[in-house]
Design an enzyme around this catalytic site. Structure first.
Site, PDB file in Angstrom:
ATOM      1  N   ALA A 114       7.234  15.635  10.056  1.00  0.00           N
ATOM      2  CA  ALA A 114       8.448  15.327  10.803  1.00  0.00           C
ATOM      3  C   ALA A 114       8.909  16.515  11.648  1.00  0.00           C
ATOM      4  CB  ALA A 114       9.546  14.905   9.845  1.00  0.00           C
TER       5      ALA A 114
ATOM      6  N   ASP B 172       5.316  28.146  13.271  1.00  0.00           N
ATOM      7  CA  ASP B 172       5.808  27.514  12.039  1.00  0.00           C
ATOM      8  C   ASP B 172       5.665  28.448  10.843  1.00  0.00           C
ATOM      9  OD1 ASP B 172       6.195  25.246  13.503  1.00  0.00           O
ATOM     10  OD2 ASP B 172       5.256  23.915  12.055  1.00  0.00           O
TER      11      ASP B 172
HETATM   12  O1  PMV Z   1       5.802  19.770  14.871  1.00  0.00           O
HETATM   13  P1  PMV Z   1       6.158  21.154  14.437  1.00  0.00           P
HETATM   14  O2  PMV Z   1       7.584  21.413  14.229  1.00  0.00           O
HETATM   15  O3  PMV Z   1       5.263  21.665  13.362  1.00  0.00           O
HETATM   16  O4  PMV Z   1       5.966  22.112  15.670  1.00  0.00           O
HETATM   17  C1  PMV Z   1       4.829  22.286  16.373  1.00  0.00           C
HETATM   18  C2  PMV Z   1       5.137  23.158  17.518  1.00  0.00           C
HETATM   19  C3  PMV Z   1       4.117  23.083  18.619  1.00  0.00           C
HETATM   20  O5  PMV Z   1       4.547  24.000  19.606  1.00  0.00           O
HETATM   21  C4  PMV Z   1       4.063  21.683  19.203  1.00  0.00           C
HETATM   22  C5  PMV Z   1       2.740  23.466  18.133  1.00  0.00           C
HETATM   23  C6  PMV Z   1       2.594  24.918  17.769  1.00  0.00           C
HETATM   24  O6  PMV Z   1       1.616  25.229  17.075  1.00  0.00           O
HETATM   25  O7  PMV Z   1       3.388  25.762  18.174  1.00  0.00           O
END
Ligand code: PMV
Length: 315
Positions: A104, A152
């Site tokens: 999510a 993340d």
């Molecule tokens: O979907 P999330 O919150 O794990 O975020 C991913 C963020 C992106 O920029 C789409 C991918 C990344 O690795 O930074």
């Protein structure tokens, strides 16, 4: 041997998702209302050397050796054993629980990895430093997301707001004046790896166009950092709205996300955008001159399956 427990928070990306994969800055903050928890207990009664992995929320109760090689928890344990240099660990049980919604955009995968690495390394008598924990969590993200930026695992490991540029040293920064976000979940599970792959394909087909969008996202992230550091919260809402428009142009929004973003604005949010990989998952709305619970109710009425209210900058 005592039990060892470690936790790691969820996170939201405030600005710059997707563009961050292409070298632009992004801002992410921890969400401490939700967390992953890992507990390691000695494997009393287990055959020597057995590692039992339990994650009740995903109905997992299995010996480590029976897990597929690409299983994230298996990788967390194997990489930790390698990092601490223990080839033959004593029998132990690793139990993982989490209140972070899965797939999510709230960083559940990274938080599970970080908590597991910390608990296992502490149990083995070699608690790993944040830098090593972060490096292992990044390895695991790579196996599951293809080409992650590393944002993340970084925000979840350090549990602090980060201004992140891929491949550069971590920059945490000061939140001058706390601000409140309402996070709304579309209820649509959307693995980040797929959205990242689709953006890559679209970029390959139209590099000029996409790089223009990424540059704009980077400009917004730097402006947002300045606003957050100097306490000009008034600037943040419009920057969120602009960032959402750019993400729509990249093809990572969805009707459900757009509906929640619209509902938040109509209910008085100072700005709103999707957050994370997109296509589903979460959106965020800035509550400035409106009661956050009112915004949360408006999101539920517009179809959100869950909301979390979090104040950024309150420790
Ligand atoms: O979907 P999330 O919150 O794990 O975020 C991913 C963020 C992106 O920029 C789409 C991918 C990344 O690795 O930074």
């Amino acid at each position: 041997m005592p039990n060892f427990t470690a936790t790691a928070p969820g996170k939201v990306i405030l600005f710059g998702e997707h563009a961050v994969v292409y070298g632009q800055p992004a801002i992410a903050v921890p969400v401490t209302q939700v967390q992953a928890r890992a507990t390691v207990a000695p494997g009393i009664g287990l055959p020597s050397g057995t590692i039992q992995v339990q994650a009740p929320e995903i109905a997992l109760d299995s010996p480590l050796r029976a897990l597929p090689l690409d299983h994230a928890i298996k990788q967390a344990i194997d990489l930790t054993l390698a990092a601490v240099g223990v080839a033959q660990p004593p029998a132990f049980k690793l139990k993982i629980t989490s209140t972070i919604p899965l797939a999510a955009g709230l960083g559940s995968g990274a938080a599970v990895s970080v908590a597991a690495v910390r608990a296992v390394s502490a149990f083995l008598g070699h608690p790993l430093a944040d830098e090593q924990v972060n490096a292992i969590a990044f390895e695991i993200e790579k196996i599951h997301h293809g080409t992650p930026s590393g944002i993340d695992n970084t925000v979840v490991t350090y549990a602090q707001p980060v201004y992140f540029v891929k491949g550069q040293p971590i920059e945490t920064f000061v939140i001058h004046t706390p601000f409140t976000l309402v996070i709304g979940d579309t209820g649509v599970a959307s693995p980040t790896g797929i959205a990242v792959r689709d953006v890559r394909k679209a970029w390959e087909a139209d590099k000029g166009g996409y790089e223009g969008l990424f540059d704009e996202c980077g400009r917004i992230a730097s402006a947002a950092r300045r606003a957050i550091e100097s306490g000009e919260a008034g600037a943040l809402g419009p920057l969120m709205d602009e960032n959402h428009t750019l993400l729509q142009a990249m093809g990572v929004s969805s009707p459900e996300l757009d509906r929640l973003v619209q509902a938040a604005r109509a209910a008085g949010a100072a700005g709103a955008k999707l957050s994370g990989g997109g296509r589903g998952g979460n959106m965020i709305a800035l509550a400035r001159e409106v009661d956050p619970d009112r915004l949360a109710n408006a999101l539920m009425e517009a179809g959100a399956t869950n909301t979390v209210v979090t104040t950024v900058g309150h420790r």
